[in-house]
Scaffold this active site. Structure first.
Site, PDB file in Angstrom:
ATOM      1  CB  SER A  90      -0.981  -0.031   1.172  1.00 32.36           C
ATOM      2  OG  SER A  90      -2.034   0.879   0.960  1.00 32.36           O
ATOM      3  CG  ASP A 208      -7.757  -1.719  -3.839  1.00 35.38           C
ATOM      4  OD1 ASP A 208      -8.340  -1.150  -2.903  1.00 35.38           O
ATOM      5  OD2 ASP A 208      -6.533  -1.933  -3.844  1.00 35.38           O
ATOM      6  CG  HIS A 264      -5.805  -2.204  -0.436  1.00 37.21           C
ATOM      7  ND1 HIS A 264      -5.165  -1.755  -1.557  1.00 37.21           N
ATOM      8  CD2 HIS A 264      -5.093  -1.711   0.622  1.00 37.21           C
ATOM      9  CE1 HIS A 264      -4.131  -1.015  -1.216  1.00 37.21           C
ATOM     10  NE2 HIS A 264      -4.051  -0.978   0.098  1.00 37.21           N
TER      11      HIS A 264
END
Length: 281
Positions: A90, A208, A264
């Protein structure tokens, strides 16, 4: 360099609301890699003096200071002297790109970006972490003044907030992202250092719900001046003007675009082993 594991090293960075040592996230990834590649040296840096401080810094510590801190730690580690592979999860992905662009010693060999936001974000649909009041406060700050000096300096997410409706404001006041993306001036050292990578691997999660727009995980983003129509990396000025050397890297086969179904950072161990582990050898 005969392929012996002792010659290769891995650095893992973390994502917002997490810590270096969480046994359910970064700690689990570290353990998994060590199990799959016996003898590998895995360094998961703590940004701060404790796990709590490490977690807080993922929300509130100036990203430029974080990058400098990481550069110092890497330079002081004798096991990384010959170079290392880097994996970011991330927001850790774009932070690690800041490391390779700014700190070439020790050299980063491969950069693996797992759900990173290389063109930033324009939305915070699902804030991770256990504290909902922090997430609510972050949304309020980003919506009301992402580019004020105070918010830029003290809120990590503001430092990769990319507002396509206010492009001039973003380019002028973004303390981190606009700098490493060469939005103001082209720093030839940044370009040279990034191009020194063997591979720059970018993983996009097709379902996501956190990253907006998800194309940022492949260095895409909204076309300037609006927030509906998207453009790929190859269509963007960063690529067509080759501000970062990404076009040249692409031609040389140094850019790797991977996609996986799932939300995600959701992937299986099998997928990780098949798709990412080869870049750690």
């Amino acid at each position: 360099m005969c392929g012996t594991i002792a010659n290769y090293h891995l650095f893992i960075h973390l994502f917002v609301g997490d810590s270096c040592c969480n046994p359910l996230s970064m700690g689990a990834i570290k353990k998994m890699v060590e199990e799959e590649v016996p003898g590998i040296y895995v360094l998961s840096l703590m940004i701060g003096k404790s796990v709590v401080q490490d977690t807080e810094n993922s929300f509130f510590m100036d990203v430029n200071e974080q990058v400098s801190f990481v550069c110092d730690q890497l330079a002081q580690d004798p096991k990384l002297k010959g170079g290392y592979n880097a994996m970011g999860f991330s927001q850790g992905s774009q932070f690690l790109r800041g490391v390779v662009q700014r700190c070439p010693d020790p050299p980063m060999k491969n950069l693996i970006s797992v759900g990173g936001q290389h063109q930033g974000v324009f939305g915070l649909p699902r804030c991770p972490g256990e504290s909902s009041h922090i997430c609510d406060w972050i949304r309020k700050m980003l919506n009301s003044g992402a580019y004020t000096d105070t918010v830029q300096k003290h809120l990590v997410q503001a430092q990769y907030w990319h507002d396509p409706l206010n492009d001039d404001l973003y380019k002028k006041h973004s303390l981190f992202l606009a700098d490493i993306n060469q939005e103001r001036v082209v720093n030839e050292t940044y370009k040279k250092n990034l191009m020194s990578l063997n591979k720059f691997v970018m993983v996009k999660f097709l379902q996501d719900t956190m990253v907006d727009p998800v194309d940022s995980e492949w260095f895409g983003f909204y076309k300037p001046g609006q927030a509906k129509e998207l453009e790929t990396l190859q269509e963007s000025a960063i690529y067509t003007e080759d501000r970062l050397g990404l076009a040249e890297m692409d031609s040389a086969g140094k850019l790797v675009f991977l996609a996986t179904d799932g939300d995600h950072l959701q992937f299986t161990r099998e997928w990780f082993n098949d798709n990412l582990l080869p870049y750690l050898h």
